[in-house]
Structures are given as C-alpha cells and as structure tokens.
Design a protein around this motif. Structure first.
Motif, PDB file in Angstrom:
ATOM      1  N   ARG A   1       2.655   3.951 -10.147  1.00 37.09           N
ATOM      2  CA  ARG A   1       2.934   2.511 -10.257  1.00 37.09           C
ATOM      3  C   ARG A   1       2.165   1.688  -9.234  1.00 37.09           C
ATOM      4  N   ARG A   2       1.180   2.292  -8.570  1.00 34.79           N
ATOM      5  CA  ARG A   2       0.456   1.543  -7.533  1.00 34.79           C
ATOM      6  C   ARG A   2      -0.257   0.327  -8.110  1.00 34.79           C
ATOM      7  N   GLY A   3      -0.989   0.508  -9.220  1.00 37.54           N
ATOM      8  CA  GLY A   3      -1.718  -0.605  -9.814  1.00 37.54           C
ATOM      9  C   GLY A   3      -0.805  -1.710 -10.295  1.00 37.54           C
ATOM     10  N   SER A   4       0.252  -1.336 -11.012  1.00 37.74           N
ATOM     11  CA  SER A   4       1.156  -2.354 -11.548  1.00 37.74           C
ATOM     12  C   SER A   4       1.942  -3.052 -10.444  1.00 37.74           C
ATOM     13  N   MET A   5       2.299  -2.328  -9.363  1.00 34.59           N
ATOM     14  CA  MET A   5       3.015  -2.969  -8.256  1.00 34.59           C
ATOM     15  C   MET A   5       2.096  -3.902  -7.465  1.00 34.59           C
ATOM     16  N   LEU A   6       0.827  -3.512  -7.306  1.00 33.77           N
ATOM     17  CA  LEU A   6      -0.141  -4.415  -6.692  1.00 33.77           C
ATOM     18  C   LEU A   6      -0.285  -5.678  -7.533  1.00 33.77           C
ATOM     19  N   ALA A   7      -0.367  -5.484  -8.857  1.00 36.09           N
ATOM     20  CA  ALA A   7      -0.471  -6.640  -9.753  1.00 36.09           C
ATOM     21  C   ALA A   7       0.797  -7.489  -9.687  1.00 36.09           C
ATOM     22  N   PHE A   8       1.957  -6.839  -9.614  1.00 39.03           N
ATOM     23  CA  PHE A   8       3.224  -7.569  -9.523  1.00 39.03           C
ATOM     24  C   PHE A   8       3.272  -8.403  -8.244  1.00 39.03           C
ATOM     25  N   TRP A   9       2.757  -7.844  -7.154  1.00 38.34           N
ATOM     26  CA  TRP A   9       2.702  -8.570  -5.883  1.00 38.34           C
ATOM     27  C   TRP A   9       1.826  -9.816  -6.012  1.00 38.34           C
TER      28      TRP A   9
ATOM     29  N   LEU B   1       0.810  -1.214   0.000  1.00 39.43           N
ATOM     30  CA  LEU B   1       0.000   0.000   0.000  1.00 39.43           C
ATOM     31  C   LEU B   1       0.843   1.264   0.000  1.00 39.43           C
ATOM     32  N   THR B   2       2.034   1.207   0.596  1.00 40.82           N
ATOM     33  CA  THR B   2       2.807   2.417   0.881  1.00 40.82           C
ATOM     34  C   THR B   2       4.012   2.605  -0.027  1.00 40.82           C
ATOM     35  N   TYR B   3       4.715   1.563  -0.343  1.00 38.30           N
ATOM     36  CA  TYR B   3       5.998   1.697  -1.040  1.00 38.30           C
ATOM     37  C   TYR B   3       5.896   2.240  -2.472  1.00 38.30           C
ATOM     38  N   PRO B   4       4.934   1.790  -3.307  1.00 40.54           N
ATOM     39  CA  PRO B   4       4.962   2.197  -4.718  1.00 40.54           C
ATOM     40  C   PRO B   4       4.684   3.688  -4.920  1.00 40.54           C
ATOM     41  N   GLU B   5       5.283   4.244  -5.977  1.00 41.52           N
ATOM     42  CA  GLU B   5       4.956   5.596  -6.391  1.00 41.52           C
ATOM     43  C   GLU B   5       3.516   5.623  -6.903  1.00 41.52           C
ATOM     44  N   ASP B   6       2.945   6.818  -6.970  1.00 37.18           N
ATOM     45  CA  ASP B   6       1.543   6.947  -7.348  1.00 37.18           C
ATOM     46  C   ASP B   6       1.269   6.325  -8.710  1.00 37.18           C
TER      47      ASP B   6
END
Length: 417
Positions: free
Chosen positions: A106-114, A99-104
């Motif tokens: 890249r939030r969706g793509s980092m959630l998807a990557f997780w 929830l906190t680490y990704p830049e604005d």
C-alpha cells in the motif's frame, strides 16, 4: 491551507515580488531544520514534531492578511520565517510517517492518499477563494477577508495534531509495529546524518531533490502575471482536484504487484518526465509571446485562457507526481523509521533549499523567462542521477533489515559506540 494560498499566485497579491522574498525566507529556515530530521525524530518524536509544526500554521495565513490589509511587509517576512521553522518540523514528521507506516503493498496508494489529503485543503481554499472573488474581475488583489477564513482553518491544526498516536503505538493492518532503531548520542546522530548526505544514492538524487519543487514559484509568478484575480481563484480549485485524480491513479501504478518494483520505477519516471518536458516548452513559448505582444491579464472567459492555462495545470500535476515518486523511490530502500527520518530530512532540506533559491530568484528577476530557462536546465541535470538510482532499485523491497548504505552506517556507528 498553505498550498491553497500558494495556489492563488503570489499569495493573492497584485504582484508576486514581496511574497516571493518572504517565501524564500520560509524555505531557508525549513531547509536548516530538515537537515536535522533524524536526530529530531529520535529525540523529540514524530507526534511532538507534528504538534510543534501545527502550532505555527496560523502565523502563515496571518502574515498574508496583515501584508494585504496593512502593507506591513516586515511582518510577512517575519511570520513566514517563523512558519518556516514549523514547516520544517512538520516536513520531517509527515515525510517519516508516509515513508515508514504503510505496508509494502500500500506504499503507492498511501503516498497518493497523503498528497490527496494535502490537496483537499487546497480544494477547500479554492472554494473559499472563488466564492469570495467570483465577481472580482477588475481587482488587483484577493479579497483580504479570504485569509481570515484560512487562519481559522489553520488554527484547527494544533488541537487535531494532539490526537495523533505515538509511533511506538501504531500498528499496521497486518498487526506489525513500526521499526524503530534505538536513540544514539547527538554526536553519533550527526555523524549518521552526514553519512546519509554523502552516500551515493543521496548524491545521485540530490539534483532531483533540489528541482522537485523549484518550479513552484515560476508557476506562481506565471499565474500572477498572466491571469486576473478571478481566474487565479478558479485555478486554486481546478489544480487540487486534478492533482487528486491523477496522483491517485499514479499511486495505483506504484502498487501494481504484477510488475517488479524496478519496472514500476522505470514506468513511473517516464510518466513524470514526458509531460514535464512538454509543459516546460509550452510555458516558455507562451511567456515569450506574452512578453513580445503583451495582453491584459486573462479571465477564464478570455479566448486565450485554455492555451495559457493548460501547460500550467500539467506542470502542477507532474510536480506532485514527481514528489510522490521520490518518496516511493526512497521507501524502496528502507522500512526503518529512524533511517527514513534521516533520508526524508535530507530530501526535504535539499528540496526546501531549492524552493528558497527559486523564490529568492523570482523576487529579484522581473521577467519569467530566465527562471523558466533555469528550471529547464535543472531538470536536464536530474536525468543521469535518476537513471543511476532507478537502475539499482531492488526488484522487491527487503524486509526485516535496513538495507544498503543506511544499514552499514548504523551498524558501524553502533559498533563504535
């Protein structure tokens, strides 16, 4: 590996009832731990929570192995309960980070990557399961030595977790650090947790939190009752590959900057909701026909396999998209690590409570029709709250401050202190 084992349906056992009861105990302990996510993240730290959680991973796989080989169900329940504590600690840590680490942008793509990373474990588990059970067309349970490989992989979690950087040393690509509020006394932390629980946004989303993985054991029981061991092993490979493809595409939509944050929220909710409703109806029809006419457990070569399996697959994909959407929606309202730890803790506590009840229900009910009907009803209850929160989602994420209710709570408590 835990998801890979779940993907076997009933933990690979001949029937799902004992495994359902043990898994219910797991999520019950996880729910209690997650509720204290904020205080634990502040006092213990994200890195230590990851380490402590990873230390319990091998107990999970070993409990299944011992149950299948020696029929010691007490160890299954005990091991899964201990694993539930570790899972709760891990939930807090991973949720707060994602929830906190990704830049604005890249939030969706980092959630998807997780989510993709979690399902890579399922792919490895699926390959192992399929290789060990390819010729197991008449067996009732998964080959027991499958779980020895799972345990070996789970044991790698602890040394790997030692390599994770503390949150205060993390830097994003643009050089910014992670926002961290100063620690507060335990009493004040618990007060803020309670305020997080009762704030309007949490209350509106609570039914959605509760539902988000409630479907899990309904699908696990459906898989166990309708498909043979070999087909279940194949499913443990098909599901994560499909989830990776569809969830990654979903993450790209969540990051599509040509649309406002609120518009993305509306479109994402529609994408999650429509397939969910369709697959629920399809699953219900299939299960009614199965109960009425009966048939042997289906192999992937059976004529009825596509019709029976496709709604199961669609529901699995929609479920992970639902999880991704919830995390993204929560992150729209704050970028502070302590605030997100509390919000994530509340979410995972309610979600784990739903799973505990779902697995407990399925351990007692020998038909899949009532649980499917309950899932349908629960999903209907989530709609009003989701619409309310989506309608109030900021058009763009607010930076350099903690917004909405969480900010008011923090400031009030700190001022009183």
């Amino acid at each position: 590996m835990a998801d890979a084992i779940s993907g076997l349906g009933g933990g690979g056992a001949a029937t799902p009832w004992a495994v359902n009861a043990a898994t219910s105990a797991t999520y019950a302990t996880s729910a209690i731990v997650c509720l204290f996510g904020g205080p634990l993240a502040t006092r213990v730290g994200i890195r230590r929570l990851l380490i402590l959680g990873a230390a319990t991973f091998p107990i999970n796989g070993s409990s299944y192995y011992v149950n299948l080989k020696y029929h010691l169900q007490w160890y299954l329940v005990f091991g899964r309960s201990i694993g539930g504590i570790g899972t709760g600690l891990w939930y807090i840590a991973e949720s707060t980070m994602v929830l906190t680490y990704p830049e604005d942008h890249r939030r969706g793509s980092m959630l998807a990557f997780w989510v993709m990373s979690r399902n890579l474990g399922q792919i490895v588990g699926g390959v192992i399961s399929l290789a060990k059970n390819y010729h197991n067309t008449h067996g009732k349970t998964i080959a027991t030595d499958t779980f020895l490989i799972f345990v070996a992989i789970e044991a790698c979690g602890l040394p790997i977790s030692l390599l994770i950087s503390p949150s205060d040393k993390v830097r994003r690509q643009d050089g910014t650090s992670i926002r961290m509020s100063p620690p507060l006394p335990w009493r004040e932390e618990f007060k803020i947790v309670w305020q997080t629980v009762i704030q309007p946004r949490s209350l509106w989303l609570s039914p959605y939190f509760f539902y988000s993985f409630f479907y899990g054991e309904v699908l696990g029981t459906y898989l166990t009752l309708n498909f043979d061991v070999r087909a279940r092993a194949l499913s443990s490979l098909i599901v994560p590959i499909s989830i990776i493809v569809f969830v990654y595409s979903f993450g790209l939509l969540l990051d599509y900057k040509a649309w406002s944050q609120r518009k993305r929220a509306v479109l994402a909710y529609i994408i999650v909701t429509v397939p969910t409703l369709a697959s629920f109806i399809w699953l219900m029809v299939n299960q009614v026909n199965h109960n009425k006419h009966g048939h042997k457990k289906l192999d992937w070569t059976s004529p009825g396999w596509p019709n029976a399996y496709l709604p199961f697959l669609i529901m699995q994909i929609s479920g992970y998209q639902c999880q991704t959407f919830i995390y993204w929606l929560i992150s729209c309202h704050s970028d502070d690590i302590n605030t997100n730890a509390r919000a994530a803790g509340v979410f995972r506590a309610i979600e784990a409570s739903g799973q505990a009840i779902s697995y407990g229900l399925n351990s007692c009910v020998k038909s899949n029709i009532p649980p499917l009907a309950i899932n349908w009803g629960l999903f209907a209850l989530t709609v009003p709250g989701c619409i309310m929160v989506i309608a109030k989602t900021p058009r763009e994420r607010v930076h350099d401050q903690i917004v909405h209710d969480d900010a008011d709570v923090d400031k009030k408590v700190q001022a009183e202190h």
